[in-house]
Design an enzyme around this catalytic site. Structure first.
Site, PDB file in Angstrom:
ATOM      1  N   ASP A  85       0.852  -1.350  -0.169  1.00 16.03           N
ATOM      2  CA  ASP A  85       0.128  -0.125  -0.152  1.00 16.03           C
ATOM      3  C   ASP A  85       0.753   1.183  -0.175  1.00 16.03           C
ATOM      4  OD1 ASP A  85      -2.337  -1.250  -0.012  1.00 16.03           O
ATOM      5  OD2 ASP A  85      -2.451  -1.342   2.082  1.00 16.03           O
ATOM      6  N   GLU A 138      -4.229  10.086   4.390  1.00 13.80           N
ATOM      7  CA  GLU A 138      -4.727  11.021   5.267  1.00 13.80           C
ATOM      8  C   GLU A 138      -3.483  12.123   5.332  1.00 13.80           C
ATOM      9  OE1 GLU A 138      -1.623   9.165   6.138  1.00 13.80           O
ATOM     10  OE2 GLU A 138      -3.056   7.530   7.016  1.00 13.80           O
TER      11      GLU A 138
HETATM   12  P1  NAP Z   1       5.451   2.879   6.780  1.00 17.50           P
HETATM   13  O1  NAP Z   1       5.515   3.337   8.081  1.00 17.50           O
HETATM   14  O2  NAP Z   1       6.575   2.118   6.211  1.00 17.50           O
HETATM   15  O3  NAP Z   1       4.168   1.659   6.849  1.00 17.50           O
HETATM   16  C1  NAP Z   1       3.065   1.680   7.163  1.00 17.50           C
HETATM   17  C2  NAP Z   1       2.226   0.438   7.069  1.00 17.50           C
HETATM   18  O4  NAP Z   1       0.811   1.014   6.714  1.00 17.50           O
HETATM   19  C3  NAP Z   1       2.386  -0.405   5.997  1.00 17.50           C
HETATM   20  O5  NAP Z   1       2.252  -1.788   6.538  1.00 17.50           O
HETATM   21  C4  NAP Z   1       1.457  -0.123   4.919  1.00 17.50           C
HETATM   22  O6  NAP Z   1       0.867  -1.164   4.079  1.00 17.50           O
HETATM   23  C5  NAP Z   1       0.206   0.233   5.622  1.00 17.50           C
HETATM   24  N1  NAP Z   1      -0.685   1.009   5.141  1.00 17.50           N
HETATM   25  C6  NAP Z   1      -0.746   2.079   4.422  1.00 17.50           C
HETATM   26  N2  NAP Z   1      -1.811   2.530   3.752  1.00 17.50           N
HETATM   27  C7  NAP Z   1      -2.775   1.539   4.374  1.00 17.50           C
HETATM   28  C8  NAP Z   1      -4.067   1.576   4.424  1.00 17.50           C
HETATM   29  N3  NAP Z   1      -4.897   2.561   3.518  1.00 17.50           N
HETATM   30  N4  NAP Z   1      -4.915   0.627   5.206  1.00 17.50           N
HETATM   31  C9  NAP Z   1      -4.207  -0.128   5.662  1.00 17.50           C
HETATM   32  N5  NAP Z   1      -2.709  -0.223   5.924  1.00 17.50           N
HETATM   33  C10 NAP Z   1      -2.131   0.788   4.965  1.00 17.50           C
HETATM   34  O7  NAP Z   1       5.016   4.097   5.809  1.00 17.50           O
HETATM   35  P2  NAP Z   1       4.439   3.850   4.458  1.00 17.50           P
HETATM   36  O8  NAP Z   1       4.479   2.507   3.684  1.00 17.50           O
HETATM   37  O9  NAP Z   1       5.085   5.207   3.822  1.00 17.50           O
HETATM   38  O10 NAP Z   1       2.968   4.341   4.408  1.00 17.50           O
HETATM   39  C11 NAP Z   1       2.230   5.610   5.116  1.00 17.50           C
HETATM   40  C12 NAP Z   1       1.103   5.554   5.611  1.00 17.50           C
HETATM   41  O11 NAP Z   1       1.490   4.682   6.945  1.00 17.50           O
HETATM   42  C13 NAP Z   1       0.541   6.402   6.451  1.00 17.50           C
HETATM   43  O12 NAP Z   1      -0.368   7.029   5.157  1.00 17.50           O
HETATM   44  C14 NAP Z   1      -0.437   5.960   7.560  1.00 17.50           C
HETATM   45  O13 NAP Z   1      -1.773   5.465   6.928  1.00 17.50           O
HETATM   46  C15 NAP Z   1       0.686   4.721   7.870  1.00 17.50           C
HETATM   47  N6  NAP Z   1       0.849   5.004   9.085  1.00 17.50           N
HETATM   48  C16 NAP Z   1       0.297   4.068  10.296  1.00 17.50           C
HETATM   49  C17 NAP Z   1       0.726   4.574  11.457  1.00 17.50           C
HETATM   50  C18 NAP Z   1       0.125   4.053  12.652  1.00 17.50           C
HETATM   51  O14 NAP Z   1      -0.701   3.175  12.383  1.00 17.50           O
HETATM   52  N7  NAP Z   1       0.414   4.271  13.823  1.00 17.50           N
HETATM   53  C19 NAP Z   1       1.929   5.647  11.832  1.00 17.50           C
HETATM   54  C20 NAP Z   1       2.376   6.427  10.632  1.00 17.50           C
HETATM   55  C21 NAP Z   1       1.993   5.771   9.315  1.00 17.50           C
HETATM   56  P3  NAP Z   1       2.300  -1.849   3.254  1.00 17.50           P
HETATM   57  O15 NAP Z   1       3.178  -2.716   3.944  1.00 17.50           O
HETATM   58  O16 NAP Z   1       1.339  -2.678   2.426  1.00 17.50           O
HETATM   59  O17 NAP Z   1       2.878  -1.023   2.365  1.00 17.50           O
END
Ligand code: NAP
Length: 268
Positions: free
Chosen positions: A45, A124
């Protein structure tokens, strides 16, 4: 049909990308990085977020499709072993426009008092304080709603509701709902400070403005991107007029993805 591939860069994704090009060429598809009809994201994603921002200025002409080289994703729902099937669909689909589903995204206006920049988010945007608690006034439809104090605020799309928003206990929204969700990160709630505490969902044509207290350094994130803002006066968020299109050659209901991603097999 013209396409381009964006890949995560790990060994499996690069191998899958090479195989995709081979099979696509044999099926008469052509690569066009500038004006593709379809952008194929190979990775996870996170890779789709990169692909989206590369082509965010051409959303009206482009559809996306995601192949996952790790676990099943929300945007990446094709497996590398299904390349032939996907390419066959791409090469033989004569429907005009091609079969897609369209999902809402967020428009964000960042102002420093003099200039305003507009961005789009697929998942987001978030605001956090750099040197401690974020203090910010939240207005909804130009009316004062609350004074927020806490770690930060997350404003997500329905498809982004399964990402960061979910970790904040926000609700998961079906992407047919044209809405944005505002979720709090660790708000301070006591006899002095008060904010709502639960996440809220705004429909299309509503907007929210966030006015951080003057002089605060803000960490602003937009999907996978982040930047420090020192002269921010306000941020406005709303459902964008534009939508993002994903090719839909076969059904994969959203709630099935949610179940597969977060619940797995149901034990009786
Ligand atoms: P990352 O920190 O390397 O990975 C974040 C994780 O979020 C990865 O496992 C990614 O999936 C998953 N993800 C991304 N979009 C998603 C969605 N719409 N629904 C469910 N899971 C999702 O960061 P990144 O790969 O650059 O992704 C950035 C995203 O990470 C942000 O947009 C945010 O949604 C998410 N994030 C989450 C948190 C938290 O939950 N505490 C904190 C910071 C950011 P894949 O492994 O398939 O790439």
């Amino acid at each position: 049909m013209k396409y381009n591939v964006v890949n995560r860069g790990d060994e499996t994704s690069v191998r899958t990308k090479d195989r995709f090009h081979e099979l696509a060429a044999a099926s008469g598809l052509t690569v066009d990085a500038e004006h593709p009809d379809v952008v194929v994201s190979i990775g996870g994603d996170g890779t789709m977020l990169h692909a989206f921002h590369l082509y965010a200025d051409r959303l009206d002409r482009i559809s996306f499709v995601g192949i996952h080289t790790g676990h099943l994703g929300f945007y990446a729902d094709w497996k590398p072993m299904e390349l032939e099937t996907l390419i066959r669909h791409m090469a033989t689909d004569t429907s005009e426009p091609i079969r897609t589903v369209k999902y809402p995204i967020i428009e964000i206006e960042i102002s420093n008092g003099n200039t305003t920049e507009t961005h789009l988010a697929l998942n987001e945007c978030t605001l956090k304080g750099v040197e401690g608690t974020l203090v910010a006034e939240l207005r909804i439809n130009d009316e004062r709603f609350e004074m927020f104090r806490g770690d930060g605020i997350c404003i997500s799309t329905p498809t982004g509701s399964t990402g960061y928003n979910r970790s904040l206990n926000g609700a998961i929204l079906h992407p047919s709902l044209e809405a944005v969700q505002i979720a709090e990160m660790a708000s301070l709630n006591n006899r002095v400070y008060r904010s709502l505490g639960s996440s809220i969902v705004l429909p299309k044509h509503h907007h929210c403005d966030i006015y951080p207290k003057k002089g605060q350094k803000i960490l602003f994130t937009l999907d996978h991107l982040n930047m420090q803002l020192t002269d921010l006066t306000s941020i406005r968020c709303m459902v964008a007029d534009r939508k993002v299109s994903f090719v839909r050659y076969r059904p994969f209901p959203f709630w099935n993805r949610v179940r597969e991603a977060f619940i797995g097999d149901i034990v009786e």
